[in-house]
Design a protein around this motif. Sequence first.
Motif, short mmCIF file in Angstrom:
data_model
loop_
_atom_site.label_atom_id
_atom_site.label_comp_id
_atom_site.label_asym_id
_atom_site.label_seq_id
_atom_site.Cartn_x
_atom_site.Cartn_y
_atom_site.Cartn_z
N ALA A 126 35.19 -25.68 -43.08
CA ALA A 126 34.82 -24.26 -43.18
C ALA A 126 36.00 -23.42 -42.72
O ALA A 126 36.11 -23.04 -41.55
N MET A 127 36.91 -23.12 -43.63
CA MET A 127 38.15 -22.46 -43.27
C MET A 127 37.94 -21.06 -42.71
O MET A 127 38.74 -20.58 -41.90
N ASP A 128 36.86 -20.39 -43.12
CA ASP A 128 36.60 -19.06 -42.58
C ASP A 128 36.44 -19.10 -41.07
O ASP A 128 36.89 -18.21 -40.35
N PHE A 129 35.80 -20.14 -40.58
CA PHE A 129 35.59 -20.27 -39.14
C PHE A 129 36.90 -20.58 -38.43
O PHE A 129 37.13 -20.13 -37.31
N ALA A 130 37.75 -21.37 -39.07
CA ALA A 130 39.06 -21.65 -38.49
C ALA A 130 39.86 -20.35 -38.33
O ALA A 130 40.52 -20.14 -37.31
N ALA A 131 39.76 -19.48 -39.32
CA ALA A 131 40.47 -18.19 -39.24
C ALA A 131 39.89 -17.34 -38.12
O ALA A 131 40.64 -16.69 -37.38
N ASP A 132 38.57 -17.34 -37.98
CA ASP A 132 37.94 -16.59 -36.89
C ASP A 132 38.39 -17.11 -35.54
O ASP A 132 38.66 -16.34 -34.61
N ARG A 133 38.43 -18.43 -35.43
CA ARG A 133 38.83 -19.04 -34.15
C ARG A 133 40.27 -18.65 -33.80
O ARG A 133 40.55 -18.26 -32.66
N GLU A 134 41.17 -18.73 -34.77
CA GLU A 134 42.57 -18.38 -34.51
C GLU A 134 42.69 -16.90 -34.15
O GLU A 134 43.47 -16.52 -33.27
N ARG A 135 41.94 -16.06 -34.84
CA ARG A 135 41.97 -14.63 -34.54
C ARG A 135 41.47 -14.36 -33.12
O ARG A 135 42.06 -13.56 -32.38
N THR A 136 40.42 -15.05 -32.73
CA THR A 136 39.88 -14.88 -31.39
C THR A 136 40.87 -15.35 -30.33
O THR A 136 41.07 -14.69 -29.31
N LEU A 137 41.48 -16.50 -30.56
CA LEU A 137 42.44 -17.03 -29.58
C LEU A 137 43.65 -16.11 -29.45
O LEU A 137 44.16 -15.90 -28.33
N ARG A 138 44.10 -15.54 -30.57
CA ARG A 138 45.22 -14.59 -30.48
C ARG A 138 44.81 -13.35 -29.69
O ARG A 138 45.61 -12.83 -28.88
N ALA A 139 43.59 -12.88 -29.90
CA ALA A 139 43.11 -11.70 -29.17
C ALA A 139 43.04 -11.99 -27.68
O ALA A 139 43.45 -11.16 -26.85
N VAL A 140 42.50 -13.15 -27.32
CA VAL A 140 42.41 -13.51 -25.90
C VAL A 140 43.81 -13.61 -25.31
O VAL A 140 44.05 -13.17 -24.18
N GLY A 141 44.75 -14.17 -26.07
CA GLY A 141 46.12 -14.27 -25.58
C GLY A 141 46.73 -12.90 -25.30
O GLY A 141 47.38 -12.70 -24.27
N GLU A 142 46.51 -11.95 -26.22
CA GLU A 142 47.03 -10.60 -26.03
C GLU A 142 46.35 -9.92 -24.84
O GLU A 142 47.01 -9.28 -24.01
N LEU A 143 45.03 -10.04 -24.74
CA LEU A 143 44.30 -9.45 -23.62
C LEU A 143 44.73 -10.08 -22.30
O LEU A 143 44.86 -9.38 -21.29
N ALA A 144 44.93 -11.39 -22.31
CA ALA A 144 45.36 -12.07 -21.09
C ALA A 144 46.72 -11.56 -20.63
O ALA A 144 46.95 -11.33 -19.43
N ARG A 145 47.64 -11.39 -21.56
CA ARG A 145 48.97 -10.88 -21.21
C ARG A 145 48.86 -9.52 -20.54
O ARG A 145 49.46 -9.28 -19.48
N ARG A 146 48.06 -8.63 -21.15
CA ARG A 146 47.92 -7.29 -20.59
C ARG A 146 47.19 -7.30 -19.26
O ARG A 146 47.55 -6.56 -18.33
N ALA A 147 46.15 -8.15 -19.14
CA ALA A 147 45.38 -8.22 -17.89
C ALA A 147 46.22 -8.81 -16.76
O ALA A 147 46.10 -8.42 -15.60
N GLN A 148 47.09 -9.76 -17.09
CA GLN A 148 47.98 -10.33 -16.08
C GLN A 148 49.00 -9.29 -15.62
O GLN A 148 49.32 -9.20 -14.43
#
Length: 214
Positions: free
Chosen positions: A118-140
């Motif tokens: 289910a490639m749509d879910f893989a795209a969602d997962r990658e999008r979410t992980l990128r978002a968390v990475g960006e938020l983590a950088r700013r929160a740190q």
Amino acid sequence: MTADLPQTMRSDARDNRARILDAARTVFGEAGLSAPVREVARHANVGPATLYRHFPTKQALVAETFAEQRRACQTAVRDALADPDAWHGFRSLIERICELHAHSRGFADAFMTAFPEAMDFAADRERTLRAVGELARRAQESGRLRSGFVIDDLVLMLMAHRGLQDAPRAARITASRRFAAYVIEAFRATPGPETPTRLLRCADVSDQEVPSHL
């Protein structure tokens, strides 16, 4: 009567499709994606041939079944990234992801790659992980998130969260909220005074208070 027949057939087809999707949300939501498609057809009270006319593959059925959850996940990511308070956005995204996963074992399976086709879910997962990475950088940078946090910590958290799926649905949702609160507190750079209140509120919220779109 002949002129009305095509419209009647279209209406029947729509009804069958709706019943199949309702059944799939129930079957996959409780049993996960290992549940056979024939069980979905049986639950919908249609034959396998009818199901396959609407959804030729299991991947297509899964994608349509969890379309609403995927949209909710995408909205959660957008809202978190738009939050001017990076720590608040980070916390909110973790809470909403846990909420979505707690409500459906099938969605959690698809998101966590148990259904890699289910490639749509893989795209969602990658999008979410990128978002968390960006938020983590700013929160740190703001000093609110532990400096040692890495994106793999979120993946580890979600893997642990899947262990809640064996609990009954109402208990699972309450436990998920408590789990998210504990994890967020562990990620915080300095434990805050609101922890006991947050955990008590998580324990007291009933399943009936959960938004219907989640």
